[in-house]
Design a protein around this motif. Structure first.
Motif, short mmCIF file in Angstrom:
data_model
loop_
_atom_site.label_atom_id
_atom_site.label_comp_id
_atom_site.label_asym_id
_atom_site.label_seq_id
_atom_site.Cartn_x
_atom_site.Cartn_y
_atom_site.Cartn_z
N LEU A 35 0.85 -1.16 -0.19
CA LEU A 35 0.17 -0.11 -0.12
C LEU A 35 0.80 1.28 0.12
O LEU A 35 2.08 1.32 0.52
N MET A 36 0.18 2.28 -0.62
CA MET A 36 1.14 3.74 -0.84
C MET A 36 0.11 4.66 -0.49
O MET A 36 -1.29 4.30 -1.22
N PHE A 37 0.48 5.82 0.10
CA PHE A 37 -0.37 6.96 0.36
C PHE A 37 -0.01 8.00 -0.11
O PHE A 37 1.26 8.41 -0.09
N GLY A 38 -0.83 8.83 -0.96
CA GLY A 38 -0.26 10.07 -1.33
C GLY A 38 -0.97 11.35 -0.82
O GLY A 38 -2.43 11.25 -0.37
N LEU A 39 -0.43 12.54 -0.99
CA LEU A 39 -1.20 13.89 -0.47
C LEU A 39 -0.81 14.92 -1.49
O LEU A 39 0.28 15.15 -1.91
N ALA A 40 -1.92 15.55 -1.98
CA ALA A 40 -1.67 16.65 -2.92
C ALA A 40 -2.59 17.76 -2.58
O ALA A 40 -3.72 17.45 -2.30
N LEU A 41 -2.12 18.97 -2.68
CA LEU A 41 -2.98 20.14 -2.74
C LEU A 41 -3.98 20.13 -3.85
O LEU A 41 -3.58 19.65 -4.87
N GLU A 42 -5.14 20.42 -3.58
CA GLU A 42 -6.24 20.58 -4.61
C GLU A 42 -6.13 21.98 -5.56
O GLU A 42 -6.70 22.92 -5.14
N GLY A 43 -5.52 21.67 -6.68
CA GLY A 43 -5.42 23.02 -7.58
C GLY A 43 -5.03 24.32 -6.91
O GLY A 43 -4.11 24.31 -6.25
N ASN A 44 -5.97 25.23 -7.07
CA ASN A 44 -5.27 26.69 -6.46
C ASN A 44 -6.04 26.69 -5.08
O ASN A 44 -5.61 27.65 -4.44
N ASN A 45 -6.72 25.85 -4.62
CA ASN A 45 -7.39 25.86 -3.22
C ASN A 45 -6.38 25.28 -2.19
O ASN A 45 -6.21 24.18 -2.05
N LYS A 46 -5.43 26.17 -1.53
CA LYS A 46 -4.56 25.67 -0.70
C LYS A 46 -5.23 25.30 0.78
O LYS A 46 -4.60 24.84 1.59
N ASN A 47 -6.56 25.10 0.83
CA ASN A 47 -7.32 24.78 2.13
C ASN A 47 -7.64 23.50 2.02
O ASN A 47 -8.10 22.79 2.98
N LYS A 48 -7.71 22.70 0.79
CA LYS A 48 -7.96 21.49 0.74
C LYS A 48 -6.81 20.51 0.03
O LYS A 48 -6.10 21.04 -0.67
N ALA A 49 -6.95 19.27 0.56
CA ALA A 49 -5.69 18.54 0.12
C ALA A 49 -6.65 17.21 -0.43
O ALA A 49 -7.71 16.88 0.11
N ILE A 50 -6.06 16.35 -1.40
CA ILE A 50 -6.40 15.46 -1.78
C ILE A 50 -5.47 14.31 -1.28
O ILE A 50 -4.26 14.12 -1.56
N PHE A 51 -6.33 13.24 -0.63
CA PHE A 51 -5.41 11.95 -0.10
C PHE A 51 -5.93 10.76 -0.78
O PHE A 51 -7.04 10.40 -0.93
N THR A 52 -4.81 10.10 -1.19
CA THR A 52 -4.99 8.88 -2.23
C THR A 52 -4.47 7.51 -1.64
O THR A 52 -3.33 7.72 -1.13
N ILE A 53 -5.19 6.38 -1.72
CA ILE A 53 -4.67 5.25 -1.45
C ILE A 53 -4.22 4.49 -2.64
O ILE A 53 -5.30 4.34 -3.34
N TYR A 54 -3.15 3.92 -2.81
CA TYR A 54 -2.78 3.01 -4.04
C TYR A 54 -2.29 1.78 -3.14
O TYR A 54 -1.88 1.50 -2.40
N ARG A 55 -2.59 0.54 -4.47
CA ARG A 55 -1.89 -0.70 -4.28
C ARG A 55 -0.88 -0.79 -5.26
O ARG A 55 -0.96 -0.30 -6.51
N THR A 56 0.29 -1.08 -4.66
CA THR A 56 1.38 -1.26 -5.55
C THR A 56 1.79 -2.74 -6.06
O THR A 56 1.09 -3.67 -5.28
#
Length: 56
Positions: A35-56
């Motif tokens: 399992l791998m986990f990712g975090l990214a800011l949502e476009g131009n909105n610095k108040n929201k983040a996108i959390f993603t779970i991956y299977r490798t």
């Protein structure tokens, strides 16, 4: 050797300064379970983040 990464789940959450610490801890703890986990800011909105779970 081909590596396939599958997205299991994605959610948008409120961004906090310590959120990356949770993602780091999950990656260190669960990498042996493919399992791998990712975090990214949502476009131009610095108040929201996108959390993603991956299977490798």
């Amino acid at each position: 050797m081909e590596s396939k990464i599958e997205v299991l789940s994605t959610i948008t959450v409120d961004h906090t300064d310590d959120l990356y610490k949770i993602v780091d801890m999950l990656n260190r703890t669960l990498k042996r379970n493919d399992l791998m986990f990712g975090l990214a800011l949502e476009g131009n909105n610095k108040n929201k983040a996108i959390f993603t779970i991956y299977r490798t």
